[in-house]
Scaffold this active site. Structure first.
Site, short mmCIF file in Angstrom:
data_model
loop_
_atom_site.label_atom_id
_atom_site.label_comp_id
_atom_site.label_asym_id
_atom_site.label_seq_id
_atom_site.Cartn_x
_atom_site.Cartn_y
_atom_site.Cartn_z
N THR A 263 15.91 -18.61 -5.40
CA THR A 263 14.51 -18.89 -5.06
C THR A 263 14.34 -19.36 -3.62
O THR A 263 15.17 -20.12 -3.12
CB THR A 263 14.05 -20.03 -5.98
OG1 THR A 263 14.23 -19.61 -7.32
CG2 THR A 263 12.63 -20.44 -5.72
N VAL B 135 10.19 -17.42 -18.46
CA VAL B 135 9.60 -18.07 -17.29
C VAL B 135 10.53 -19.19 -16.85
O VAL B 135 10.99 -19.98 -17.68
CB VAL B 135 8.21 -18.64 -17.63
CG1 VAL B 135 7.65 -19.46 -16.48
CG2 VAL B 135 7.25 -17.50 -17.99
N GLY B 136 10.81 -19.24 -15.56
CA GLY B 136 11.70 -20.28 -15.04
C GLY B 136 10.92 -21.48 -14.54
O GLY B 136 9.73 -21.67 -14.85
N ASP B 137 11.58 -22.28 -13.73
CA ASP B 137 10.95 -23.48 -13.16
C ASP B 137 9.99 -23.15 -12.01
O ASP B 137 9.06 -23.92 -11.73
CB ASP B 137 12.03 -24.41 -12.61
CG ASP B 137 12.86 -23.72 -11.53
OD1 ASP B 137 13.43 -22.65 -11.82
OD2 ASP B 137 12.90 -24.21 -10.39
N THR C 133 15.89 -25.17 -6.78
CA THR C 133 16.44 -23.83 -6.94
C THR C 133 17.64 -23.93 -7.87
O THR C 133 18.23 -25.00 -8.01
CB THR C 133 16.82 -23.22 -5.57
OG1 THR C 133 17.42 -21.94 -5.77
CG2 THR C 133 17.78 -24.09 -4.79
N GLY C 134 17.98 -22.83 -8.51
CA GLY C 134 19.10 -22.84 -9.46
C GLY C 134 18.63 -22.47 -10.86
O GLY C 134 17.58 -21.84 -11.00
C1 SD4 Z 1 14.73 -19.52 -12.08
N1 SD4 Z 1 15.09 -21.21 -10.40
O1 SD4 Z 1 14.04 -18.55 -12.38
C2 SD4 Z 1 14.92 -19.81 -10.64
C3 SD4 Z 1 16.06 -18.95 -10.31
C4 SD4 Z 1 16.77 -19.07 -9.14
O2 SD4 Z 1 17.37 -20.44 -7.44
O3 SD4 Z 1 17.37 -18.16 -8.89
N2 SD4 Z 1 16.73 -20.16 -8.48
O4 SD4 Z 1 15.34 -20.20 -12.89
#
Ligand code: SD4
Length: 300
Positions: free
Chosen positions: A155, A184-186, A206-207
């Site tokens: 992200t 759905v993510g964060d 992110t993560g």
């Molecule tokens: C998610 N946080 O959809 C995002 C993904 C991601 O770095 O790649 N974050 O969980």
């Protein structure tokens, strides 16, 4: 008049910082500058985890999540599961400005975006399709979350402080590669992937989104700053919280990182062990890439 500051996740955050900083220096508001920065990353087909060229979900569809927040008014907006529209963050801003709502999802989000004049297009590139094929998990156990390929950086979250001392933030992503359709993510969730409040600070994440949502990540970081912690201490406390929930659940701490900025433009960042989280910082005329400290489950 404070010096403008902008920070953004991952090495590709440099693209965002280099786009946002000149706008902030010209006196643009933090949210507009952060959005321009995030959009430059959405447009970059080499970034395969944000916007155009993002790695698709389990059935080969690119599905975007994004949100924006204004620290002066707490105005905010988001979109989740947005397909075939590349500028998810700009759509999130329209949700904030043109509707009484905060979050639009799926087909409704797409219809709204089309009404606002955003064009429909395929977000797949030959490269992202190849990467999707290559990283497809062979077999997943029920309930297991797809593993992010180690080199796929995620992200883009952009936090900015403008010359008037207002904070603004934007978070935009194609989410976890190979996620289940509908997941759905964060990143589109205010308080998880992003939270911005002039009276306390701004934070982004992110993560692995599930771990960030579980602790209300970005809100947690901002509330730590409100209670007097520095941005660095606040991010470290959030990573420790993620680590402790992982220990309680008997799992290895997932890959998660937080970054933060206080109302004076002081910054901080931290991540779980093995995340190798780097972030871009722009201040004055200068931008640089910094590496966040990694915290293991033992809290070191
Ligand atoms: C998610 N946080 O959809 C995002 C993904 C991601 O770095 O790649 N974050 O969980």
């Amino acid at each position: 008049m404070p010096d403008p500051v902008v920070i953004a996740t991952w090495p590709f955050g440099e693209t965002a910082v280099k786009t946002s900083l000149p706008l902030l220096s010209k006196g643009q508001p933090s949210l507009a500058a952060a959005l321009a920065g995030a959009q430059a990353v959405e447009d970059d087909p080499r970034v395969n985890s944000v916007g155009y060229g993002g790695i698709p979900n389990a059935i080969g569809t690119v599905s975007l999540d994004a949100c924006v927040m204004d620290g002066k008014t707490l105005a905010c907006g988001g979109v989740a599961g947005l397909e075939n529209i590349r500028h998810a963050a700009a759509v999130a801003r329209m949700v904030m400005e043109k509707t009484p709502h905060i979050l639009l999802v799926g087909a409704g989000a797409q219809q709204f975006a089309m009404k606002q004049g955003f064009p429909l297009e395929s977000l797949l590139t030959p490269e992202s399709l190849t990467e999707w094929e290559k990283t497809k998990p062979a077999k997943k156990k029920r309930g297991e979350i797809s593993v992010i390929p180690p080199d796929s950086h995620d992200t883009v979250t952009v936090l900015a402080l403008d010359q008037k001392g207002n904070l603004g933030g934007v978070c935009t992503t194609s989410g976890l590669a190979h996620k289940l359709p509908g997941r759905v993510g964060d990143s589109p969730l205010i308080g998880s992937g992003l939270y911005v409040d002039n009276t306390a600070g701004a934070a982004g994440a992110t993560g692995v989104g599930e771990e960030i949502i579980r602790i209300g990540g970005s809100f947690f970081v901002v509330e730590q700053m409100r209670a007097g912690k520095s941005p660095q201490e606040a991010c470290e406390l959030a990573v420790k919280r993620v680590n402790s929930t992982a220990v309680r659940r008997g799992v290895h701490p997932a890959r998660v990182a937080f970054l933060a900025m206080d109302p004076k433009g002081q910054i901080g960042a931290a991540c779980t062990v093995g995340t190798n989280f780097q972030y871009a910082v722009g201040k004055g005329a200068k931008s640089e890439l910094l590496k966040a400290p990694e915290l293991g489950p033992e809290g070191k």
